[in-house]
Design a protein around this motif. Sequence first.
Motif, PDB file in Angstrom:
ATOM      1  N   GLY A  13       0.692  -1.252   0.440  1.00 36.36           N
ATOM      2  CA  GLY A  13       0.170   0.019  -0.522  1.00 36.36           C
ATOM      3  C   GLY A  13       0.818   1.425   0.506  1.00 36.36           C
ATOM      4  O   GLY A  13       0.368   2.395  -0.093  1.00 36.36           O
ATOM      5  N   VAL A  14       2.056   1.259   0.462  1.00 35.85           N
ATOM      6  CA  VAL A  14       3.001   2.314   0.079  1.00 35.85           C
ATOM      7  C   VAL A  14       3.463   2.697  -2.165  1.00 35.85           C
ATOM      8  O   VAL A  14       3.664   1.649  -1.861  1.00 35.85           O
ATOM      9  CB  VAL A  14       3.514   2.085   0.999  1.00 35.85           C
ATOM     10  N   THR A  15       3.747   4.238  -1.776  1.00 35.14           N
ATOM     11  CA  THR A  15       4.212   4.254  -2.567  1.00 35.14           C
ATOM     12  C   THR A  15       5.650   4.819  -2.350  1.00 35.14           C
ATOM     13  O   THR A  15       5.572   5.648  -1.670  1.00 35.14           O
ATOM     14  CB  THR A  15       3.632   5.270  -3.524  1.00 35.14           C
ATOM     15  N   TYR A  16       7.354   4.461  -3.423  1.00 33.14           N
ATOM     16  CA  TYR A  16       8.359   4.466  -2.697  1.00 33.14           C
ATOM     17  C   TYR A  16       8.975   5.600  -3.680  1.00 33.14           C
ATOM     18  O   TYR A  16       8.447   5.458  -4.558  1.00 33.14           O
ATOM     19  CB  TYR A  16       9.006   3.229  -2.314  1.00 33.14           C
ATOM     20  N   SER A  17       9.668   7.057  -3.516  1.00 30.49           N
ATOM     21  CA  SER A  17      10.695   6.835  -4.245  1.00 30.49           C
ATOM     22  C   SER A  17      12.054   6.657  -4.499  1.00 30.49           C
ATOM     23  O   SER A  17      12.477   7.352  -3.271  1.00 30.49           O
ATOM     24  CB  SER A  17      10.616   8.676  -4.078  1.00 30.49           C
ATOM     25  N   LEU A  18      12.310   6.415  -5.158  1.00 30.30           N
ATOM     26  CA  LEU A  18      14.038   5.929  -5.577  1.00 30.30           C
ATOM     27  C   LEU A  18      14.580   7.517  -6.271  1.00 30.30           C
ATOM     28  O   LEU A  18      13.970   7.585  -7.199  1.00 30.30           O
ATOM     29  CB  LEU A  18      14.073   4.762  -6.036  1.00 30.30           C
TER      30      LEU A  18
END
Length: 92
Positions: free
Chosen positions: A64-69
Amino acid sequence: MALTWPSPKDPNEVKDYGLDWSALLDDDTISTSAWSVDDAGLTIGTTSNTTTATTVWVSSGSAGVTYSLLNRIVTAGGRTYDQTVKLKVRTK
Protein backbone atom coordinates in the motif's frame (compact mmCIF):
# COMPACT_ATOMS: atom_id res chain seq x y z
CA MET A 1 9.32 15.00 -12.95
CA ALA A 2 9.16 11.61 -11.30
CA LEU A 3 8.76 8.49 -13.39
CA THR A 4 6.76 5.46 -12.23
CA TRP A 5 7.80 1.87 -12.77
CA PRO A 6 4.75 0.15 -14.29
CA SER A 7 5.07 -3.14 -12.42
CA PRO A 8 4.36 -3.00 -8.68
CA LYS A 9 6.49 -5.01 -6.29
CA ASP A 10 5.21 -7.49 -3.72
CA PRO A 11 6.72 -6.98 -0.21
CA ASN A 12 8.26 -10.48 -0.40
CA GLU A 13 9.88 -10.07 -3.80
CA VAL A 14 13.47 -9.16 -4.55
CA LYS A 15 13.47 -7.49 -7.97
CA ASP A 16 15.71 -5.47 -10.23
CA TYR A 17 14.61 -2.21 -11.83
CA GLY A 18 16.50 -0.10 -14.32
CA LEU A 19 16.77 3.31 -15.93
CA ASP A 20 17.99 3.99 -19.46
CA TRP A 21 19.81 7.33 -19.53
CA SER A 22 20.94 7.14 -23.17
CA ALA A 23 18.52 9.79 -24.49
CA LEU A 24 19.93 12.37 -22.07
CA LEU A 25 23.61 11.51 -22.42
CA ASP A 26 24.26 12.25 -26.11
CA ASP A 27 27.97 11.34 -26.46
CA ASP A 28 28.65 11.32 -22.69
CA THR A 29 28.72 8.15 -20.55
CA ILE A 30 27.85 7.21 -16.97
CA SER A 31 30.85 7.03 -14.64
CA THR A 32 29.05 6.46 -11.33
CA SER A 33 25.51 5.76 -10.17
CA ALA A 34 24.06 5.98 -6.65
CA TRP A 35 20.54 5.04 -5.51
CA SER A 36 18.67 6.21 -2.41
CA VAL A 37 15.11 5.76 -1.13
CA ASP A 38 12.91 8.23 0.75
CA ASP A 39 11.70 5.68 3.32
CA ALA A 40 13.64 3.07 5.27
CA GLY A 41 10.87 0.49 4.68
CA LEU A 42 12.26 -0.40 1.24
CA THR A 43 15.70 -1.97 1.05
CA ILE A 44 18.19 -1.11 -1.69
CA GLY A 45 20.52 -3.98 -2.51
CA THR A 46 23.01 -4.35 -5.32
CA THR A 47 23.36 -1.50 -7.79
CA SER A 48 25.17 -1.44 -11.10
CA ASN A 49 25.55 0.59 -14.25
CA THR A 50 26.73 0.43 -17.81
CA THR A 51 27.81 3.48 -19.78
CA THR A 52 24.15 4.33 -20.55
CA ALA A 53 21.89 2.57 -18.00
CA THR A 54 21.58 1.90 -14.27
CA THR A 55 20.08 -0.98 -12.26
CA VAL A 56 18.96 -1.31 -8.65
CA TRP A 57 17.80 -4.41 -6.76
CA VAL A 58 15.10 -3.75 -4.15
CA SER A 59 13.47 -5.86 -1.45
CA SER A 60 11.00 -5.48 1.42
CA GLY A 61 8.56 -2.59 1.48
CA SER A 62 5.08 -2.25 2.95
CA ALA A 63 1.97 -3.09 0.97
CA GLY A 64 0.00 0.00 0.00
CA VAL A 65 3.02 2.33 0.07
CA THR A 66 4.52 4.10 -2.94
CA TYR A 67 8.25 4.71 -2.50
CA SER A 68 10.39 7.33 -4.23
CA LEU A 69 13.81 6.14 -5.34
CA LEU A 70 16.42 8.65 -6.47
CA ASN A 71 19.10 7.72 -8.98
CA ARG A 72 22.01 10.18 -9.19
CA ILE A 73 24.56 9.67 -11.92
CA VAL A 74 27.83 11.42 -12.63
CA THR A 75 29.07 11.32 -16.20
CA ALA A 76 32.56 11.06 -17.65
CA GLY A 77 32.08 14.67 -18.80
CA GLY A 78 31.53 15.83 -15.21
CA ARG A 79 27.75 16.32 -15.35
CA THR A 80 25.47 15.24 -12.49
CA TYR A 81 21.88 14.17 -13.19
CA ASP A 82 19.08 13.06 -10.86
CA GLN A 83 15.97 11.04 -11.68
CA THR A 84 13.26 10.09 -9.17
CA VAL A 85 11.21 6.97 -9.82
CA LYS A 86 8.08 5.90 -7.93
CA LEU A 87 7.63 2.23 -7.01
CA LYS A 88 4.32 0.90 -5.73
CA VAL A 89 4.37 -2.02 -3.31
CA ARG A 90 1.29 -4.20 -3.10
CA THR A 91 0.51 -7.75 -2.11
CA LYS A 92 0.01 -9.93 -5.15
